[in-house]
Design an enzyme around this catalytic site. Structure first.
Site, PDB file in Angstrom:
ATOM      1  N   PHE A  86       0.841  -1.203   0.000  1.00  0.00           N
ATOM      2  CA  PHE A  86       0.000   0.000   0.000  1.00  0.00           C
ATOM      3  C   PHE A  86       0.876   1.254   0.000  1.00  0.00           C
ATOM      4  CE2 PHE A  86      -2.866   3.082   2.220  1.00  0.00           C
ATOM      5  CZ  PHE A  86      -3.856   3.114   1.251  1.00  0.00           C
ATOM      6  N   TYR A 117     -10.525   0.978  11.751  1.00  0.00           N
ATOM      7  CA  TYR A 117     -11.820   1.366  11.187  1.00  0.00           C
ATOM      8  C   TYR A 117     -12.365   0.417  10.122  1.00  0.00           C
ATOM      9  CZ  TYR A 117      -8.494   3.635   8.000  1.00  0.00           C
ATOM     10  OH  TYR A 117      -7.455   3.899   7.173  1.00  0.00           O
TER      11      TYR A 117
END
Lengths: 360, 360
Positions: free
Chosen positions: B86, B183
């Site tokens: 990422f 999250y």
């Protein structure tokens, strides 16, 4: 706590978290919150609308701003600070020096000394808290910044005990970098995000030591290589705390209705009244002003030196007078001009006097 | 959104912010929240109760963990990662290399190649995301960690698309450092704080590159010199976001009632059902599984490759099917085992099929 907090939280919970989910970043403008908060703070600290963002906490923002300043003065050796600076400010600076491979080192001014004379051609960055967290002593932001620039050094100011209480004019003083916390006079709530300021002249050259994806030039392109975003956005790191930002916005929206000059005049009035009453009402009982007597040399709070400070503090808190202790003998009173009234100062003084007159 | 969020927020607003103010850090146990959250997450990732904390965001935690690992292998040159990692993970690593004064450099494995063979005596840290954020390809955590240790290298794992969805056993796999976001499958809310893990064997030697006051051995002594706190506490930076931590706790409290093995079995069931239905119901219309077919090689989500992905996504969202796009043609379905039911998978597939059958 701003009255609009509950309404705003309900909005972020239902329209945001429940209904929009990850699309809330766009539909609810969550991505814009760090900038919206910055735009609202800007007039209070004399910054341009695009020169401030809210993100992370004060320690991390100090780390980013000081690293950026050092990189712009990499050929110079010293970070000049004072040994009285707040702990986290010192730890962060020492850590950056330790990792600089001998390039940078700390130089400490003694407490309460004018350090302008110590700034020289080897000074990379003058790195100070505008207001001392204990006795509220305030530096001369403009004069020290001028002295630093005269020697070719940069400045990084920590505005934590000043922003929202006393007048600050970063652009007029030509400050390079600044940070501050959101949870004191800005009323941003427990653990509110902190802010950072970068002067426009550095926004294209200053580099973030923590180059996260939220500071990338094209965040959603998921590029393998970092390209800093234009402007201050590059100092965002990763995902920002949406609920904390929302609550901080509830507070910062209040400032839109308030003339900064009126706010600072109110703070000055509260602060000068408190000094007057300390002298008149409390001095006879051995409590003394521990902050500078000149308003322009004080920050947001006033410190009172008392014997048995811990006991006095407990009684004050029990009787509803908000204050905090800095050992061994300082009791601090934060004068938040947005909510505090003159009558609160009178009432607080009466309570302190009563406690000092009738010790347990 | 956990049902207890509103009740917890009301508590932090009234008993906390309004009534306790800054004393909330003690009276409301706000200082303990990073650890309380960590203790609750620990069983889900196979960590000890004192090996995990929540703080900051994933980018900052990557920065801290990778810097700590590099400092423990300072005599070795390479960070080994894959170019498919990422963005923020790569940017952080490149920044640390750039600032290492030539000591460290990156080495990139090609996408979807077994990089174990690339680990050698010059490898300082193997630095990977356990699960690919696009196609959900999952690395073999234990095998790569073993291969790294066999060469004397350390590992830093980013668990962001895995924690709370698939079984992870950090201590059994002997992982050195890990981070992850709060999250996604942990349901911690928009912009929830991230977590970090440090193996007990490193907790006394690993150093934080951002030594903030909340990680000091005696935070309230306000010492001028940094002394790291014992254990994982040293990786706290500054003031933590109390409301965000409170909301994350509302989510993590749910896990206390749930057997991790049952949760992961549920995820496996959902994930395998979705693959089965993609093959049977969607393949005839040109949509294809873009994630590995073997469950043990997949993370939390499943990616579907479709033509006109952007149009299909819009229609899915309009019809209430939660998903997200990774350009050019991947639609991701996150399978949160806590709330998602088997019938939701069936219904979602029926909706996708309907959209593919009747393109606009």
């Amino acid at each position: 706590m701003p009255k609009s907090v509950r309404r705003k939280l309900e909005q972020v919970l239902t329209a945001g978290w429940r209904d929009s989910r990850s699309r809330g970043w766009f539909q609810q403008h969550w991505l814009d919150l760090p900038f919206e908060l910055g735009r609202r703070l800007a007039p209070l600290i004399g910054a341009g609308a695009d020169d401030v963002i809210f993100c992370d906490n004060t320690s991390i923002n100090l780390f980013k701003m000081l690293a950026a300043a050092l990189a712009l003065r990499s050929e110079r050796r010293f970070i000049l600070t004072e040994s009285a600076n707040f702990g986290t400010d010192l730890y962060i600076a020492e850590a950056l020096c330790e990792r600089s491979g001998g390039r940078h080192a700390m130089r400490y001014a003694a407490d309460a000394v004018d350090l302008s004379a110590m700034i020289d051609s080897e000074t990379a960055v003058v790195y100070l808290s505008l207001v001392d967290y204990r006795d509220s002593r305030r530096h001369d932001l403009a004069a020290i910044t001028r002295a630093a620039h005269a020697q070719g050094a940069l400045v990084v100011w920590d505005l934590s005990h000043a922003a929202g209480a006393v007048a600050i004019d970063l652009l007029t003083a030509d400050v390079d970098f600044a940070v501050g916390c959101g949870y004191k006079y800005l009323c941003g709530g427990p653990g509110a995000p902190a802010f950072l300021f970068v002067h426009p002249r550095w926004q294209q050259d200053a580099v973030s030591i923590i180059p996260g994806w939220m500071g990338h030039a094209d965040m959603l392109a998921f590029e393998p290589t970092y390209r800093p975003a234009a402007g201050i956005r590059r100092f965002l790191t990763g995902t920002s705390p949406v609920l904390a930002n929302t609550i901080a916005l509830a507070a910062l929206e209040i400032w839109a209705e308030i003339e900064p000059a009126a706010l600072f005049a109110k703070h000055r009035g509260l602060s000068e009244l408190l000094v007057q009453l300390i002298d008149r009402e409390l001095a006879p009982f051995g409590a003394k002003l521990a902050s500078p007597r000149d308003y322009d040399q004080r920050g947001g709070h006033i410190a009172l030196a008392v014997n048995n400070a811990e006991t006095v503090l407990d009684q004050l808190l029990q009787r509803g007078v908000q204050c905090s202790l800095r050992k061994p003998q300082l009791i601090r009173f934060g004068l938040a001009p947005l909510g505090l009234r003159y009558v609160d100062v009178w009432d607080g003084i009466a309570t302190i006097k009563d406690i000092l007159q009738h010790p347990h």
